[in-house]
Write a protein that holds these residues in place. Structure first.
Motif, PDB file in Angstrom:
ATOM      1  N   VAL A 205       0.853  -1.178   0.000  1.00 11.66           N
ATOM      2  CA  VAL A 205       0.000   0.000   0.000  1.00 11.66           C
ATOM      3  C   VAL A 205       0.893   1.233   0.000  1.00 11.66           C
ATOM      4  O   VAL A 205       1.987   1.236   0.582  1.00 11.66           O
ATOM      5  N   VAL A 206       0.450   2.285  -0.696  1.00  8.82           N
ATOM      6  CA  VAL A 206       1.088   3.594  -0.641  1.00  8.82           C
ATOM      7  C   VAL A 206       0.029   4.568  -0.138  1.00  8.82           C
ATOM      8  O   VAL A 206      -1.047   4.689  -0.733  1.00  8.82           O
ATOM      9  N   GLN A 207       0.331   5.231   0.989  1.00 10.94           N
ATOM     10  CA  GLN A 207      -0.603   6.168   1.592  1.00 10.94           C
ATOM     11  C   GLN A 207      -0.069   7.596   1.480  1.00 10.94           C
ATOM     12  O   GLN A 207       1.106   7.850   1.765  1.00 10.94           O
ATOM     13  N   ARG A 208      -0.924   8.489   1.025  1.00 12.21           N
ATOM     14  CA  ARG A 208      -0.576   9.913   0.926  1.00 12.21           C
ATOM     15  C   ARG A 208      -0.818  10.530   2.301  1.00 12.21           C
ATOM     16  O   ARG A 208      -1.965  10.622   2.757  1.00 12.21           O
ATOM     17  N   HIS A 209       0.259  10.934   2.955  1.00  8.31           N
ATOM     18  CA  HIS A 209       0.188  11.314   4.360  1.00  8.31           C
ATOM     19  C   HIS A 209       0.518  12.807   4.492  1.00  8.31           C
ATOM     20  O   HIS A 209       1.661  13.227   4.305  1.00  8.31           O
ATOM     21  N   HIS A 210      -0.502  13.614   4.779  1.00  4.57           N
ATOM     22  CA  HIS A 210      -0.313  15.062   4.907  1.00  4.57           C
ATOM     23  C   HIS A 210      -0.158  15.382   6.385  1.00  4.57           C
ATOM     24  O   HIS A 210      -1.100  15.808   7.073  1.00  4.57           O
ATOM     25  N   ALA A 211       1.052  15.172   6.901  1.00  2.23           N
ATOM     26  CA  ALA A 211       1.356  15.469   8.302  1.00  2.23           C
ATOM     27  C   ALA A 211       2.004  16.846   8.386  1.00  2.23           C
ATOM     28  O   ALA A 211       1.555  17.793   7.745  1.00  2.23           O
ATOM     29  N   SER A 212       3.092  16.990   9.183  1.00  3.18           N
ATOM     30  CA  SER A 212       3.792  18.278   9.238  1.00  3.18           C
ATOM     31  C   SER A 212       4.297  18.672   7.864  1.00  3.18           C
ATOM     32  O   SER A 212       4.468  19.849   7.542  1.00  3.18           O
ATOM     33  N   HIS A 213       4.542  17.666   7.031  1.00  6.02           N
ATOM     34  CA  HIS A 213       4.870  17.913   5.618  1.00  6.02           C
ATOM     35  C   HIS A 213       4.270  16.760   4.809  1.00  6.02           C
ATOM     36  O   HIS A 213       4.087  15.651   5.310  1.00  6.02           O
ATOM     37  N   LEU A 214       3.939  17.025   3.563  1.00  4.99           N
ATOM     38  CA  LEU A 214       3.351  16.002   2.703  1.00  4.99           C
ATOM     39  C   LEU A 214       4.409  14.968   2.330  1.00  4.99           C
ATOM     40  O   LEU A 214       5.510  15.306   1.914  1.00  4.99           O
TER      41      LEU A 214
ATOM     42  N   PRO B 122       1.247  -2.726  11.435  1.00  4.77           N
ATOM     43  CA  PRO B 122       0.417  -3.936  11.360  1.00  4.77           C
ATOM     44  C   PRO B 122      -0.258  -4.059   9.998  1.00  4.77           C
ATOM     45  O   PRO B 122      -0.443  -3.059   9.285  1.00  4.77           O
ATOM     46  N   LEU B 123      -0.654  -5.271   9.652  1.00  9.48           N
ATOM     47  CA  LEU B 123      -1.296  -5.494   8.349  1.00  9.48           C
ATOM     48  C   LEU B 123      -2.592  -4.690   8.210  1.00  9.48           C
ATOM     49  O   LEU B 123      -2.958  -4.276   7.117  1.00  9.48           O
ATOM     50  N   GLY B 124      -3.270  -4.462   9.334  1.00 14.46           N
ATOM     51  CA  GLY B 124      -4.515  -3.699   9.276  1.00 14.46           C
ATOM     52  C   GLY B 124      -4.321  -2.285   8.778  1.00 14.46           C
ATOM     53  O   GLY B 124      -5.279  -1.637   8.329  1.00 14.46           O
ATOM     54  N   TYR B 125      -3.085  -1.780   8.843  1.00  9.24           N
ATOM     55  CA  TYR B 125      -2.819  -0.417   8.386  1.00  9.24           C
ATOM     56  C   TYR B 125      -2.969  -0.302   6.862  1.00  9.24           C
ATOM     57  O   TYR B 125      -3.102   0.802   6.335  1.00  9.24           O
ATOM     58  N   ALA B 126      -2.964  -1.437   6.161  1.00  9.36           N
ATOM     59  CA  ALA B 126      -3.066  -1.411   4.701  1.00  9.36           C
ATOM     60  C   ALA B 126      -4.406  -0.861   4.237  1.00  9.36           C
ATOM     61  O   ALA B 126      -4.534  -0.386   3.108  1.00  9.36           O
ATOM     62  N   SER B 127      -5.414  -0.902   5.092  1.00  6.58           N
ATOM     63  CA  SER B 127      -6.730  -0.368   4.718  1.00  6.58           C
ATOM     64  C   SER B 127      -7.086   0.890   5.496  1.00  6.58           C
ATOM     65  O   SER B 127      -8.220   1.373   5.417  1.00  6.58           O
ATOM     66  N   PHE B 128      -6.122   1.441   6.240  1.00  3.48           N
ATOM     67  CA  PHE B 128      -6.418   2.616   7.078  1.00  3.48           C
ATOM     68  C   PHE B 128      -6.443   3.904   6.263  1.00  3.48           C
ATOM     69  O   PHE B 128      -5.536   4.197   5.485  1.00  3.48           O
ATOM     70  N   GLU B 129      -7.510   4.662   6.452  1.00  2.00           N
ATOM     71  CA  GLU B 129      -7.625   6.045   5.985  1.00  2.00           C
ATOM     72  C   GLU B 129      -8.289   6.839   7.106  1.00  2.00           C
ATOM     73  O   GLU B 129      -9.160   6.324   7.805  1.00  2.00           O
ATOM     74  N   GLY B 130      -7.845   8.084   7.280  1.00  3.36           N
ATOM     75  CA  GLY B 130      -8.480   8.880   8.310  1.00  3.36           C
ATOM     76  C   GLY B 130      -7.606  10.039   8.761  1.00  3.36           C
ATOM     77  O   GLY B 130      -6.583  10.361   8.138  1.00  3.36           O
ATOM     78  N   GLU B 131      -8.028  10.674   9.849  1.00  5.84           N
ATOM     79  CA  GLU B 131      -7.341  11.849  10.387  1.00  5.84           C
ATOM     80  C   GLU B 131      -6.699  11.468  11.719  1.00  5.84           C
ATOM     81  O   GLU B 131      -7.396  11.086  12.666  1.00  5.84           O
ATOM     82  N   ILE B 132      -5.380  11.534  11.749  1.00  6.06           N
ATOM     83  CA  ILE B 132      -4.669  11.313  13.010  1.00  6.06           C
ATOM     84  C   ILE B 132      -4.713  12.619  13.795  1.00  6.06           C
ATOM     85  O   ILE B 132      -4.292  13.678  13.291  1.00  6.06           O
ATOM     86  N   PRO B 133      -5.236  12.601  15.048  1.00  4.55           N
ATOM     87  CA  PRO B 133      -5.470  13.856  15.782  1.00  4.55           C
ATOM     88  C   PRO B 133      -4.178  14.612  16.099  1.00  4.55           C
ATOM     89  O   PRO B 133      -3.092  14.025  16.189  1.00  4.55           O
ATOM     90  N   ALA B 134      -4.329  15.913  16.263  1.00  7.01           N
ATOM     91  CA  ALA B 134      -3.199  16.753  16.659  1.00  7.01           C
ATOM     92  C   ALA B 134      -2.650  16.265  17.992  1.00  7.01           C
ATOM     93  O   ALA B 134      -3.392  15.849  18.884  1.00  7.01           O
ATOM     94  N   GLY B 135      -1.353  16.336  18.144  1.00  5.92           N
ATOM     95  CA  GLY B 135      -0.696  15.872  19.350  1.00  5.92           C
ATOM     96  C   GLY B 135      -0.298  14.418  19.299  1.00  5.92           C
ATOM     97  O   GLY B 135       0.452  13.943  20.153  1.00  5.92           O
TER      98      GLY B 135
ATOM     99  N   ALA C 272       0.477  13.198  13.188  1.00  6.53           N
ATOM    100  CA  ALA C 272      -0.823  13.882  13.089  1.00  6.53           C
ATOM    101  C   ALA C 272      -1.035  14.446  11.691  1.00  6.53           C
ATOM    102  O   ALA C 272      -0.154  15.062  11.097  1.00  6.53           O
ATOM    103  N   GLY C 273      -2.232  14.212  11.150  1.00  7.53           N
ATOM    104  CA  GLY C 273      -2.564  14.702   9.823  1.00  7.53           C
ATOM    105  C   GLY C 273      -3.445  13.706   9.082  1.00  7.53           C
ATOM    106  O   GLY C 273      -3.846  12.667   9.607  1.00  7.53           O
ATOM    107  N   GLN C 274      -3.747  14.040   7.849  1.00  9.92           N
ATOM    108  CA  GLN C 274      -4.656  13.222   7.035  1.00  9.92           C
ATOM    109  C   GLN C 274      -3.914  12.104   6.322  1.00  9.92           C
ATOM    110  O   GLN C 274      -2.844  12.310   5.746  1.00  9.92           O
TER     111      GLN C 274
END
Length: 833
Positions: free
Chosen positions: A37-46, A84-97, A101-103
């Motif tokens: 899986v490749v996840q686009r992670h918009h945290a402190s930087h994309l 973990p393998l379950g992360y392969a289907s994870f999408e969502g918003e990781i809360p600040a702190g 953290a990020g989308q």
């Protein structure tokens, strides 16, 4: 390091009371093709998180600029903690702190294959691998840079999937919009493909691992796209794209939108004003009797699977990964083509909600299951109300104000071992018809009228004026249940089913949800722990490992299904195997991989139960022979598909007891020409007072087999066979040849007599061939040549051969009684010829 230990760093960085990320658990599975899986992670930087499944976890790298399909571009990739393998289907918003953290959004996913040893590659800092996903494909390499152990470079290698100038932020889906270079490199999809079918169950299972979708009320339809054209094919292989302008427009739109090509699986539906699929509206739109002004824009094609795409066979992948590839096509789909929607929640909740909305039911699919071209418990259907297909065998005269017909008389085929199939009467349906349907049905039934009842036994319909019809039409009917006499209660007509063959309609058994197995596990990599119980099966006491491994990719048949077939026919095969040395065709990884012939069984190899060694004079190593039904199944466990037998048995391997003539035609010749040729060979043999038997080979020809009393030598038998072949080729040189030369076979049939030598073999009756469609070499009656049906190739296959065998079990029962001594004068006559 265990998967549990590998995730300690991951868990230590996160508070799972605050973050929606999966906590993860130790995973034991190890797929032959792992997920990525490749996840686009918009945290402190994309950045892009690149993850490969290995050893039950996701090995992970942070790629700041994202992967590039340009081989000239090297991307920095910082290795981070395993996920973990379950992360392969994870999408969502990781809360600040929280850490990271990020989308997080899934940018690409699919499967990966290491091109070298993955563990050694990670250790030495050079990992080569292949990807199959929605955006990324082809061969890649990760190289560790000097300095920190966590710093790597990710680069695409030059191949047909490379795309100069590619950038992740402006990347189309690779499979949905391939480059011209890539389209030229892909293989053509198979010409035919068997659909996966669902098993009827009484309720959804409560076990995890299932995906649920709406059960649409329409026509199941496969779509084959190749070379700029699209075919719409019903589940029994009939082409539908030319039936109406609406279907033709649908096919053209798919071909334009998806040039990569392959096979799609879905359902043709028409939605009513409430958004429900309407079977009656669909029939009206697609039938000749439908209203001329019907709105063709209401026709939709709902896609739910993708067995083959862009030169890649996806059937061995788990559903979750096939779905990822299908979802990558969504932006390119034409109007009125859409993806099925996953219904959230557990099975019982989803089913209750569907029935409350007056839907037909739901379909459940195991997330981890491969695509098998058969009916399996990996796909299940749970209906909200009883509904099934039945064969129409007659009709009654109308009464009162009704016109055309009163009721349809319905049946299902009943089959029992050793007896022909019979049509069992199950009741009538007299409601649910429109006036237009009554008129159209009556016209069709009258065309198929017959004098006698097709039901056995005929129904007792006192006081009714009844007309009988050939059992060729299929009606779909709703009902409330069954009487104690197994007749339908309160049946209502829903429509005809032209997409289903009448001879396949049997009463559908309902499985209890408690009988369903746990989600199927896919084969493990070599060197891993032994397969799980869900991956094994046993027949005749022989344990079959990796039973879910797909052996025939084009048809979807698995190793377990192959073993089940051989176990079922073992009793019929044994008389043809006992005491005969065998040559074996082995395909340990399936027919899509390397296959090879094996004549000898090395002395150092342990011989499975049910097999024996056969010493043959002049041979350095022994052959094997089968002693029991367990021996046949044991061969399947060792990767055997084809069994070829000698024409002689112990203890006199120097004296043949049969002659085999292999009619090997130019592929361009028609079935009628081959059938006529077989009759001619039979007639010629009868002139020598020799009785012959007919067998399909699973290939393009036929075998004519003569039973002999032992007495003549191999040389004498071969002399006779060669002389007869040359005699026929001399009489009709435009039809036959006795020469092996390929150039001499053009437009002719090669009468192959060379199987009649010591050490040469012929396919065993009922044996499977390692060819497309899993064909079976089937004994035939001579009058089978009288019909128009072409019985060659995969006409008989492991999915239907048992049914044919049960109906024609006595075909070769007189083989031994027909043994005749080959006369010396006939040998001499053919030697002179």
């Amino acid at each position: 390091m265990s998967a549990k230990d590998a995730l300690q760093r991951y868990r230590a960085r996160r508070d799972f009371h605050k973050t929606p990320e999966p906590a993860g658990r130790a995973a034991r599975r190890a797929h032959a093709d792992g997920c990525y899986v490749v996840q686009r992670h918009h945290a402190s930087h994309l950045h892009y998180d690149f993850r490969l499944e290995l050893d039950g976890v996701l090995k992970s790298w942070a790629v700041p600029k994202g992967p590039s399909l340009d081989p000239a571009v090297k991307r920095l990739a910082g290795q981070v903690e395993d996920h973990p393998l379950g992360y392969a289907s994870f999408e969502g918003e990781i809360p600040a702190g929280q850490y990271g953290a990020g989308q997080v959004r899934i940018w690409d996913r699919g499967t990966w294959q290491p091109l070298d040893d993955a563990h050694a590659g990670l250790q030495r800092g050079r990992l080569r691998f292949r990807l199959l996903g929605g955006r990324l494909a082809g061969d890649w390499i990760l190289v560790r840079t000097s300095g920190k152990d966590t710093q790597w470079l990710l680069r695409k290698t030059a191949d047909a999937f490379a795309l100069p100038g590619h950038d992740a932020e402006h990347a189309p889906a690779a499979l949905a919009a391939p480059s011209r270079k890539r389209r030229r490199a892909t293989a053509a999809p198979p010409a035919t493909l068997a659909p996966q079918l669902a098993t009827l169950v009484d309720a959804p299972p409560e076990t995890p691992g299932w995906r649920y979708e709406i059960k649409y009320d329409g026509y199941r339809m496969l779509c084959r796209i190749h070379d700029g054209k699209a075919q719409l094919l019903s589940r029994n292989g009939l082409a539908w794209e030319h039936r109406t302008p609406a279907l033709a427009a649908l096919a053209e739109g798919l071909a334009r939108a998806l040039p990569a090509g392959g096979w799609l699986d879905g359902e043709l539906v028409v939605f009513d004003a409430h958004g429900h699929s309407s079977f009656g509206a669909l029939q009206a739109m697609l039938s000749a009797e439908g209203p001329a002004d019907s709105d063709a824009s209401r026709l939709h094609y709902v896609l739910f699977d993708i067995p083959w795409w862009d030169g890649r066979d996806l059937r061995s992948l788990p559903l979750s990964q096939r779905r990822a590839v299908l979802e990558s096509l969504a932006p390119a789909l034409p109007p009125h083509v859409q993806l099925s929607t996953e219904l959230p929640g557990d099975g019982p909740t989803v089913w209750a909600a569907a029935c409350a909305l007056h839907l037909e039911g739901v379909i459940g699919k195991q997330q981890d299951a491969a695509y098998s071209g058969r009916r399996t418990t990996a796909w299940i259907k749970i209906k909200c109300r009883p509904r099934a297909e039945f064969v129409i065998g007659g009709w009654t005269e109308p009464k009162g104000q009704r016109i055309h017909l009163g009721a349809l008389l319905l049946g299902v085929w009943a089959r029992s071992s050793g007896k022909p199939a019979t049509l069992r009467y199950v009741g009538r349906v007299g409601s649910g018809f429109s006036r237009a349907q009554l008129s159209a049905l009556h016209q069709r039934l009258v065309r198929e009228r017959r004098a006698r009842s097709p039901f056995a036994p005929p129904p007792r319909l006192a006081g009714e004026q009844v007309h009988w019809t050939r059992p060729v039409l299929v009606a779909e009917v709703t009902y409330t249940g069954w009487t104690t006499d197994r007749l339908l209660r309160q049946a209502a007509f829903a429509g005809l089913r032209p997409d289903k063959a009448a001879n396949e309609i049997e009463e559908e058994a309902t499985m209890s949800a408690s009988q369903l197995a746990q989600p199927a596990k896919r084969p493990r990599q070599s060197g891993r722990s032994s397969a799980s119980s869900a991956d094994t099966a046993a027949w005749h006491g022989v344990r079959i490992t990796h039973a879910e491994r797909v052996v025939f990719p084009d048809a979807g048949f698995t190793k377990g299904e192959l073993a089940r077939y051989y176990a079922g026919v073992a009793g019929w095969m044994l008389p043809w195997l006992h005491g005969r040395p065998l040559s074996l065709m082995r395909c340990p990884q399936g027919t899509q991989r390397t296959c090879f012939f094996q004549k000898h069984w090395a002395l150092a190899q342990t011989l499975p139960e049910g097999l024996m060694r056969v010493d043959v004079p002049g041979e350095d190593a022994p052959y094997i022979a089968v002693q029991s039904e367990a021996g046949i199944v044991a061969l399947v466990q060792h990767g055997v598909i084809e069994l070829h037998q000698w024409g002689a048995t112990l203890p006199r391997l120097d004296r043949p007891d049969q002659i085999t003539f292999d009619l090997d035609p130019d592929p361009a010749l028609s079935w009628r020409v081959i059938a006529d040729a077989a009759r001619l060979v039979r007639g010629t043999l009868e002139e020598f007072e020799l009785q012959s038997f007919l067998r399909s080979t699973g290939g393009k020809g036929l075998h004519v087999v003569v039973p002999l009393r032992r007495g003549r030598s191999w040389e004498e038998v071969k002399t006779f066979a060669r002389g007869l072949a040359q005699h026929l080729s001399g009489l009709m040189p435009e039809r036959f040849t006795a020469s092996m030369s390929k150039s001499r076979r053009h437009g002719r049939i090669f009468i192959d007599y060379l199987r009649n030598s010591a050490g040469n073999t012929a396919i065993v009756p009922y044996a499977v061939r390692a060819r497309a469609g899993a064909p079976v070499a089937m004994p035939l009656a001579w009058d089978a040549l009288d019909g128009k049906t072409d019985l060659r190739g995969a006409h008989f296959h492991i999915g239907n051969a048992m049914r044919h065998l049960e109906e024609h079990a006595a075909l070769w029962d007189t083989f031994n009684a027909a043994r005749t001594t080959l006369a010396v004068r006939h040998v001499r006559l053919m030697a002179d010829a």
